[in-house]
Write an enzyme that holds these catalytic residues in place. Sequence first.
Site: not given
Ligand code: NAP
Length: 219
Positions: A15-16, A70, A163, A167
């Site tokens: 997902t995502g 989701v 957030y 988490k």
């Molecule tokens: P990202 O590039 O924004 O990717 C997140 C994806 O999830 C986007 O494509 C978004 O779609 C999608 N999404 C949002 N709401 C949704 C929903 N209701 N149903 C299905 N898909 C949905 O973020 P990322 O940095 O890759 O993060 C991925 C995961 O890693 C997240 O859970 C984040 O909290 C976690 N994380 C990230 C970091 C970091 O530093 N980047 C660190 C720790 C944890 P839209 O763009 O259309 O909203």
Amino acid sequence: MATRLRLSSAVALVTGAGSGIGRAVSVRLAQEGAAVAACDLDGAAARETVRLLDRPGSEKKAHAAFQTDVSEAGSARRLLEQVQACFTRPPSVVVSCAGVTRDEFLLHMSEDDWDKVIAVNLKGVFLVTQAAAQALVSSGCHGSIINISSIIGKVGNMGQTNYSASKAGVIGLTQTVAQELGRYGIRCNSVLPGFITTPMTQKVPQKVLDKMWQMWSPS
Ligand code: NAP
């Protein structure tokens, strides 16, 4: 001798998958031989990920894209039904990467911003984990569920009460699911990334980034 791919018989649901970590995870799983079900709220982004997986030189597999919210119970259930129908079996690898941020200091955070982040980051993980586990248990298959939490779920972060709570919730949910599902041959683990440059983190103001580097970079 040809290298044996570790996931050549696996269907992996991500997902995502249309962005950032979810897209990178999809690419890696496909490189290991998995057929990837790439799910995102943004269906076009999920389809773009699938196009990347089908690039010449990558393992020839029938990957598929799914548009799903989701955080909505009916959508999460339908997602699992659609994936199972498409690949003729439930996904044995499930990676919940879908996530959002709505940052604000506690004193100013709106109920909507709290609810949105909990709905996607925590309830979304619950719904996908439950639907995947039900599909695996009812078909007698083993599997591995991986939920993306965050280091912020352990240590907190200014401006991220919603957030960090979501988490931390993912960590507790995952530990409990692991205890409940071990008997069915289903593992459940969470990963707590630190800061990774993705579209999500591009929204973080530079002064906050500077503060985070100060806190987390080795001295
Ligand atoms: P990202 O590039 O924004 O990717 C997140 C994806 O999830 C986007 O494509 C978004 O779609 C999608 N999404 C949002 N709401 C949704 C929903 N209701 N149903 C299905 N898909 C949905 O973020 P990322 O940095 O890759 O993060 C991925 C995961 O890693 C997240 O859970 C984040 O909290 C976690 N994380 C990230 C970091 C970091 O530093 N980047 C660190 C720790 C944890 P839209 O763009 O259309 O909203």
